[in-house]
Write a protein that holds these residues in place. Structure first.
Motif, PDB file in Angstrom:
ATOM      1  N   THR A 187       0.078   2.489  -2.965  1.00 15.08           N
ATOM      2  CA  THR A 187       0.205   3.867  -2.525  1.00 15.08           C
ATOM      3  C   THR A 187      -1.029   4.235  -1.715  1.00 15.08           C
ATOM      4  N   MET A 188      -0.926   5.337  -1.025  1.00 17.53           N
ATOM      5  CA  MET A 188      -2.000   5.726  -0.129  1.00 17.53           C
ATOM      6  C   MET A 188      -2.256   7.223  -0.245  1.00 17.53           C
ATOM      7  N   THR A 215      -0.249   8.760   7.609  1.00 19.26           N
ATOM      8  CA  THR A 215       0.824   8.326   6.717  1.00 19.26           C
ATOM      9  C   THR A 215       0.798   6.815   6.542  1.00 19.26           C
ATOM     10  N   MET A 216       1.674   6.364   5.678  1.00 21.19           N
ATOM     11  CA  MET A 216       1.768   4.934   5.411  1.00 21.19           C
ATOM     12  C   MET A 216       2.110   4.147   6.677  1.00 21.19           C
ATOM     13  N   ASP A 217       2.848   4.773   7.593  1.00 23.86           N
ATOM     14  CA  ASP A 217       3.220   4.092   8.833  1.00 23.86           C
ATOM     15  C   ASP A 217       2.020   3.802   9.715  1.00 23.86           C
ATOM     16  N   ASP A 218       0.909   4.461   9.441  1.00 23.64           N
ATOM     17  CA  ASP A 218      -0.283   4.270  10.272  1.00 23.64           C
ATOM     18  C   ASP A 218      -1.171   3.139   9.763  1.00 23.64           C
ATOM     19  N   THR A 273      -7.634   6.263   0.841  1.00 24.28           N
ATOM     20  CA  THR A 273      -7.735   5.517  -0.408  1.00 24.28           C
ATOM     21  C   THR A 273      -6.410   4.808  -0.655  1.00 24.28           C
ATOM     22  N   VAL A 274      -6.487   3.500  -0.705  1.00 25.50           N
ATOM     23  CA  VAL A 274      -5.299   2.686  -0.960  1.00 25.50           C
ATOM     24  C   VAL A 274      -5.373   2.211  -2.412  1.00 25.50           C
ATOM     25  N   THR A 275      -4.330   2.473  -3.168  1.00 24.12           N
ATOM     26  CA  THR A 275      -4.282   2.085  -4.575  1.00 24.12           C
ATOM     27  C   THR A 275      -3.107   1.150  -4.799  1.00 24.12           C
ATOM     28  N   VAL A 294     -10.313   0.740  -1.071  1.00 23.34           N
ATOM     29  CA  VAL A 294      -9.195   0.027  -1.676  1.00 23.34           C
ATOM     30  C   VAL A 294      -9.431  -0.125  -3.177  1.00 23.34           C
ATOM     31  N   ILE A 295      -8.455   0.327  -3.942  1.00 24.47           N
ATOM     32  CA  ILE A 295      -8.448   0.140  -5.397  1.00 24.47           C
ATOM     33  C   ILE A 295      -7.362  -0.882  -5.703  1.00 24.47           C
ATOM     34  N   ASP A 296      -7.782  -1.991  -6.254  1.00 27.55           N
ATOM     35  CA  ASP A 296      -6.848  -3.094  -6.454  1.00 27.55           C
ATOM     36  C   ASP A 296      -5.760  -2.723  -7.462  1.00 27.55           C
ATOM     37  N   GLY A 297      -4.594  -3.273  -7.250  1.00 26.06           N
ATOM     38  CA  GLY A 297      -3.493  -3.123  -8.193  1.00 26.06           C
ATOM     39  C   GLY A 297      -3.352  -4.379  -9.023  1.00 26.06           C
ATOM     40  N   GLY A 298      -2.429  -4.376  -9.933  1.00 22.17           N
ATOM     41  CA  GLY A 298      -2.250  -5.556 -10.765  1.00 22.17           C
ATOM     42  C   GLY A 298      -1.114  -5.379 -11.739  1.00 22.17           C
TER      43      GLY A 298
END
Length: 642
Positions: free
Chosen positions: A314-315, A323-326, A293-295, A366-370
């Motif tokens: 964030t993930m 991890t984020m590196d992946d 889940t990417v936020t 994916v949860i969009d940011g803003g």
């Protein structure tokens, strides 16, 4: 008878000495036998006969340094003479003398030595290998030696252990030499390090390793050793290589600085020359399912006219080792804005994929940011029934001044309700409207929304030619402009404004409005309608039929509606309605007569969500530039309306 006469000469009775002198000889020792023979007889010229003893050998012989006599004595000789009766024999014995060698003789003693490879056992070398004199005549048998413990070199570890023979441990016993020097040629026990011989190396090979990707770094796991001394082992070894990414790393696992110990745990590394051989690491992919889940990040900023930026995300993964590196991200996780409002970052699922081969089954959500840029003061300019000013093809100074005033003021939102031009079919009247309103539409800091009284009234307006702003969504229009949705924020509060024109007061229009309000229940709702909400808000018999429908279909039905704005001519008024604990403020601001002179209503929302409602005469008959703030009339203040 003749008696013969005779001469009698009697022997001389005086003592006569006969001297016998043995021969002598002196030589220097040369290792050969030497001799001297014979003797001399001195009878002093007298007729004396000297006779040696039968078998007498007048000879002296010898090899080594010494004096060798012949052994002649008076008994070995007889002396006879008629003339002498008293002969004395004097014997001087002969001799052979061999002198010793006085020149320096050097005797070289070469110590024993030995070389062997370290095997963990004790070894020794003792004594000497040879003794050599630089004079061939010197006999080593004539050397007396005194061995000591130092004559034996002992050792276990690699190194050189000298044999400790000293020159003083030897003594010359030969009389043939008087100047003998002993010189020691050092010998030693040499134990070479095991593995020093390239034909017999000691090898440490890093073990190959195969692991499934787990997010950790992998590398050295051990080693195999060859040609160590039996009983010896590798206590530890160093390796610099680590890797965490899926792949085949052939001969990459290095080794160095190993420590070798014996059976008792003693460090014996210095006895070895180690040859290190690399190993291979293979990391295979993680094959389980990974839900990621990417936020997108969010930010809130107070409006200050400056650019504000929110970036990144964030993930959270169902598998902790992801991890984020992946993550490979190909989109843009940055949003920069100036004007108040809510803005989406625009993150999409297709922007995300797996960066490497560590994972084979990854699903992204994916949860969009803003970001929100909020203001502590939000001002709305509300224009209505401008058809009373826009009646021909010439610019109307009241309307133009009003538009200019709004454009020059700190206005966030411009609303227009009611009839726009006198003749909706006359494009020239629309041109007058459009020319005056164009600067407001071009101003990126101002939102302009219009809700016409009649369907065809919007046909020639900028509203449909230039629909609102870049953040206006297609689904936020109802039937080509009969209804609209606008969102904004005041401080930390979300506000949703839903507008319905006269032609939108239908069952479908009510349903559409409900759906909009209910989709954002956390936002305070404002309903804007182009009709009388109430003819007289204090008298039931004067309630307009459409007001009852609006109240039933929208105001009561939507729990987040907090305000109703209405206008279609008549008078201004406001009233408070209660639905349980929910208070709804109803405001009617349309003043038909005032509209002819260029009035508009200004609503100011402050940070506490109070509303200041003002009827403001802006364009005047006089020069607008110098008199723009001359007339400012407060109508009323409502507390905590949203």
């Amino acid at each position: 008878m003749i008696v013969d006469g005779a001469l009698t000469i009697e022997a001389d009775g005086a003592e006569v000495t006969v001297t016998i002198t043995g021969n002598t000889r002196t030589v220097t020792y040369d290792g050969s036998e030497h001799s001297v023979e014979g003797y001399d007889v001195d009878v002093n010229g007298l007729p004396i006969k000297v006779t040696p003893r039968a078998g007498l050998e007048a000879k002296a012989s010898g090899t080594n340094a010494d004096t060798y006599p012949m052994g002649l004595t008076e008994a070995d000789f007889t002396a006879e003479s008629q003339n002498y009766s008293n002969i004395k024999i004097v014997v001087n014995d002969g001799w052979l003398k061999i002198d010793p060698i006085t020149d320096k003789v050097t005797v070289t003693v070469t110590e024993n030595k030995g070389t062997l490879e370290y095997d963990g056992n004790e070894h020794s070398v003792s004594g000497y290998a040879s003794m050599t004199a630089d004079n061939a005549l010197y006999d080593n048998a004539d050397v007396a030696e005194t061995p000591t413990d130092d004559w034996t070199a002992k050792g276990t570890d690699a190194g050189e252990y000298p044999v400790g023979i000293k020159a003083g441990d030897f003594k010359n016993t030969s009389g043939n030499f008087t100047n003998v020097e002993f010189v020691i040629v050092d010998g030693a026990l040499t134990i070479t390090r095991r593995g020093e011989n390239p034909e017999s190396p000691v090898t440490l090979r890093a073990k190959d390793s195969t692991v499934v990707f787990d997010g950790n770094y992998h590398g050295y796991v051990g080693q195999t050793a060859e040609n160590l001394v039996p009983g010896h082992s590798v206590r530890s070894a160093e390796s610099d290589f680590v890797e965490r990414t899926v792949g085949l790393y052939t001969d990459k696992i290095d080794l160095h600085d190993a420590i070798i110990v014996d059976a008792d745990g003693r460090d014996v590394t210095r006895n070895y020359v180690l040859t290190y051989l690399p190993g291979t690491l293979e990391i295979t992919p993680y094959e389980g399912e990974v839900l990621v889940t990417v936020t997108g990040n969010n930010g809130a900023f107070r409006y200050d006219g400056m650019i504000h930026t929110v970036s990144g995300y964030t993930m959270e993964a169902s598998v902790p080792l992801f991890t984020m590196d992946d993550i490979r991200f190909t989109g843009d996780a940055t949003i920069s804005k100036v004007r108040p409002g809510d803005y989406q970052m625009g993150l999409k699922t297709e922007d995300f994929s797996v960066e490497n081969g560590n994972f084979t089954n990854v699903k992204f959500t994916v949860i969009d940011g803003g970001m929100r840029i909020y203001t502590v003061r939000y001002t709305v300019a509300w224009m209505f029934d401008t058809d009373q000013m826009l009646t021909g093809d010439s610019p109307n100074r009241y309307f133009t001044s009003m538009a200019n005033y709004i454009n020059r003021s700190d206005i966030s939102l411009v609303l227009h309700t009611g009839n726009v031009v006198a003749d909706a079919g006359d494009q020239s009247q629309w041109d007058v409207y459009n020319n005056a309103m164009q600067p407001l539409y071009d101003d990126e800091n101002t939102d302009v929304l219009m809700i016409a009284a009649e369907k065809e009234a919007a046909g020639g307006s900028l509203f449909l030619q230039q629909p609102v702003r870049e953040d206006f969504r297609e689904e936020d229009l109802f039937e080509d402009g009969k209804g609209f949705v606008h969102r904004f924020c005041i401080g930390e509060k979300n506000v949703i404004l839903v507008g319905l024109g006269a032609d939108a007061l239908t069952e479908e229009g009510y349903k559409w409005a409900r759906e909009k309000f209910n989709s954002e229940k956390d936002a305070s709702g404002i309903l804007m309608v182009n009709t009388y909400l109430l003819e007289d808000m204090t008298k039931d018999e004067k309630i307009h039929e459409s007001a009852l429908d609006i109240e039933k279909e929208i105001v009561k039905a939507c729990s987040n509606v907090r305000m109703v704005l209405s206008s279609s001519g008549g008078y201004s008024s406001h009233y408070e309605f209660f639905y349980g604990e929910r208070k709804v403020i109803a405001i009617n601001s349309d003043i038909e007569a005032a509209a002819k002179a260029g009035y508009f209503t200004q609503l100011t929302f402050n940070e506490d969500l109070n509303i200041l409602s003002v009827t403001n005469l802006c364009p005047y008959t006089y020069d607008f530039v110098y008199n723009e703030r001359q007339a400012y009339k407060e109508c009323y203040v409502l507390n905590n309306v949203l």
